[in-house]
Design a protein around this motif. Structure first.
Motif, PDB file in Angstrom:
ATOM      1  N   PHE A  85       0.846  -1.183   0.000  1.00 31.51           N
ATOM      2  CA  PHE A  85       0.000   0.000   0.000  1.00 31.51           C
ATOM      3  C   PHE A  85       0.885   1.238   0.000  1.00 31.51           C
ATOM      4  CE2 PHE A  85      -2.393  -3.387   2.031  1.00 31.51           C
ATOM      5  CZ  PHE A  85      -3.556  -3.371   1.277  1.00 31.51           C
ATOM      6  N   SER A  86       0.501   2.236  -0.772  1.00 31.72           N
ATOM      7  CA  SER A  86       1.324   3.448  -0.840  1.00 31.72           C
ATOM      8  C   SER A  86       0.484   4.654  -1.243  1.00 31.72           C
ATOM      9  CB  SER A  86       2.465   3.263  -1.838  1.00 31.72           C
ATOM     10  OG  SER A  86       1.958   3.034  -3.133  1.00 31.72           O
ATOM     11  N   VAL A  87       1.037   5.824  -0.945  1.00 31.50           N
ATOM     12  CA  VAL A  87       0.508   7.098  -1.436  1.00 31.50           C
ATOM     13  C   VAL A  87       1.662   7.714  -2.214  1.00 31.50           C
ATOM     14  CG1 VAL A  87      -0.373   9.372  -0.813  1.00 31.50           C
ATOM     15  CG2 VAL A  87      -1.015   7.368   0.547  1.00 31.50           C
ATOM     16  N   ILE A  88       1.425   8.034  -3.475  1.00 31.69           N
ATOM     17  CA  ILE A  88       2.492   8.513  -4.348  1.00 31.69           C
ATOM     18  C   ILE A  88       2.094   9.840  -4.990  1.00 31.69           C
ATOM     19  CG2 ILE A  88       3.862   8.008  -6.411  1.00 31.69           C
ATOM     20  CD1 ILE A  88       3.376   5.022  -5.804  1.00 31.69           C
ATOM     21  N   VAL A  91       7.241  19.934  -8.513  1.00 38.31           N
ATOM     22  CA  VAL A  91       7.393  19.427  -7.157  1.00 38.31           C
ATOM     23  C   VAL A  91       6.391  18.302  -6.888  1.00 38.31           C
ATOM     24  CG1 VAL A  91       5.821  21.123  -6.125  1.00 38.31           C
ATOM     25  CG2 VAL A  91       7.644  20.158  -4.738  1.00 38.31           C
ATOM     26  N   ALA A  92       6.814  17.340  -6.065  1.00 39.98           N
ATOM     27  CA  ALA A  92       5.946  16.266  -5.582  1.00 39.98           C
ATOM     28  C   ALA A  92       6.174  16.164  -4.078  1.00 39.98           C
ATOM     29  CB  ALA A  92       6.288  14.946  -6.262  1.00 39.98           C
ATOM     30  N   ALA A  93       5.086  16.020  -3.303  1.00 38.47           N
ATOM     31  CA  ALA A  93       5.224  16.020  -1.845  1.00 38.47           C
ATOM     32  C   ALA A  93       4.181  15.137  -1.175  1.00 38.47           C
ATOM     33  CB  ALA A  93       5.104  17.448  -1.318  1.00 38.47           C
ATOM     34  N   ILE A  94       4.581  14.538  -0.058  1.00 37.91           N
ATOM     35  CA  ILE A  94       3.701  13.750   0.801  1.00 37.91           C
ATOM     36  C   ILE A  94       3.774  14.358   2.195  1.00 37.91           C
ATOM     37  CG2 ILE A  94       3.302  11.481   1.865  1.00 37.91           C
ATOM     38  CD1 ILE A  94       2.838  11.370  -1.109  1.00 37.91           C
ATOM     39  N   ALA A 126       6.885   9.495  -2.061  1.00 40.53           N
ATOM     40  CA  ALA A 126       6.014   8.357  -1.747  1.00 40.53           C
ATOM     41  C   ALA A 126       6.047   8.022  -0.262  1.00 40.53           C
ATOM     42  CB  ALA A 126       6.427   7.144  -2.555  1.00 40.53           C
ATOM     43  N   ALA A 127       4.919   7.545   0.223  1.00 38.57           N
ATOM     44  CA  ALA A 127       4.817   6.921   1.538  1.00 38.57           C
ATOM     45  C   ALA A 127       4.409   5.478   1.265  1.00 38.57           C
ATOM     46  CB  ALA A 127       3.766   7.616   2.395  1.00 38.57           C
ATOM     47  N   VAL A 128       5.203   4.536   1.708  1.00 37.19           N
ATOM     48  CA  VAL A 128       4.954   3.112   1.447  1.00 37.19           C
ATOM     49  C   VAL A 128       4.700   2.431   2.784  1.00 37.19           C
ATOM     50  CG1 VAL A 128       5.892   0.991   0.456  1.00 37.19           C
ATOM     51  CG2 VAL A 128       6.435   3.191  -0.589  1.00 37.19           C
ATOM     52  N   PHE A 129       3.615   1.680   2.861  1.00 34.76           N
ATOM     53  CA  PHE A 129       3.229   1.013   4.082  1.00 34.76           C
ATOM     54  C   PHE A 129       3.611  -0.456   3.985  1.00 34.76           C
ATOM     55  CE2 PHE A 129       0.409   4.508   3.285  1.00 34.76           C
ATOM     56  CZ  PHE A 129       0.421   5.171   4.490  1.00 34.76           C
ATOM     57  N   LEU A 130       4.413  -0.911   4.923  1.00 32.95           N
ATOM     58  CA  LEU A 130       4.803  -2.308   4.986  1.00 32.95           C
ATOM     59  C   LEU A 130       4.129  -2.936   6.201  1.00 32.95           C
ATOM     60  CD1 LEU A 130       8.586  -1.917   4.168  1.00 32.95           C
ATOM     61  CD2 LEU A 130       6.721  -2.468   2.615  1.00 32.95           C
ATOM     62  N   LEU A 131       3.328  -3.947   5.968  1.00 30.14           N
ATOM     63  CA  LEU A 131       2.608  -4.601   7.045  1.00 30.14           C
ATOM     64  C   LEU A 131       3.395  -5.814   7.495  1.00 30.14           C
ATOM     65  CD1 LEU A 131      -0.935  -4.435   5.437  1.00 30.14           C
ATOM     66  CD2 LEU A 131       0.083  -2.848   7.059  1.00 30.14           C
TER      67      LEU A 131
END
Length: 125
Positions: free
Chosen positions: A11-14, A27-30, A119-124
């Motif tokens: 799962f990620s937010v990009i 620019v790209a930002a999270i 990007a924010a990447v979620f590792l479960l």
């Protein structure tokens, strides 16, 4: 440490912005807002666009994430205040422990193609 397995769900937010227009600033930002109560959820926001510098975009996504979290926690704030003023209100409420951002800004060189990615990447586990 466990590694991501091939075919696993990630799962990620990009945020991604790209152009081949010479001398175009992109620019790209999270942004992320974290609540004090670890039993509740925080918020992540995404922004991509042209013309903002790294600090402006970073403040913008932090503000978006914090504003979304603040509304769910019942924190009242003035939408027209600057980010610094709102940040102080959030911190004084004691309900938001912090905000942060990851931002990439770049200017396209003549004859080139440029992409900015955050990007924010979620590792479960």
């Amino acid at each position: 440490m466990r590694f991501i397995q091939p075919g696993g769900i990630t799962f990620s937010v990009i945020a991604r912005c790209c152009t081949d227009e010479p001398r175009r600033h992109l620019v790209a930002a999270i942004g992320c807002a974290i609540p004090r109560d670890r039993k509740t959820y925080g918020y992540i926001s995404e922004y991509h666009g042209f013309g903002k510098n790294q600090r402006e975009a970073g403040d913008y996504v932090e503000d978006m994430a914090a504003a979304m979290l603040a509304t769910t926690l019942g924190i009242e704030f003035d939408e027209d205040q600057s980010w610094d003023e709102k940040e102080e209100v959030y911190r004084m409420s004691g309900k938001i422990v912090g905000t942060r951002n990851i931002t990439q800004a770049v200017t396209t060189k003549p004859g080139g193609f440029t992409t900015a990615v955050a990007a924010a990447v979620f590792l479960l586990d």
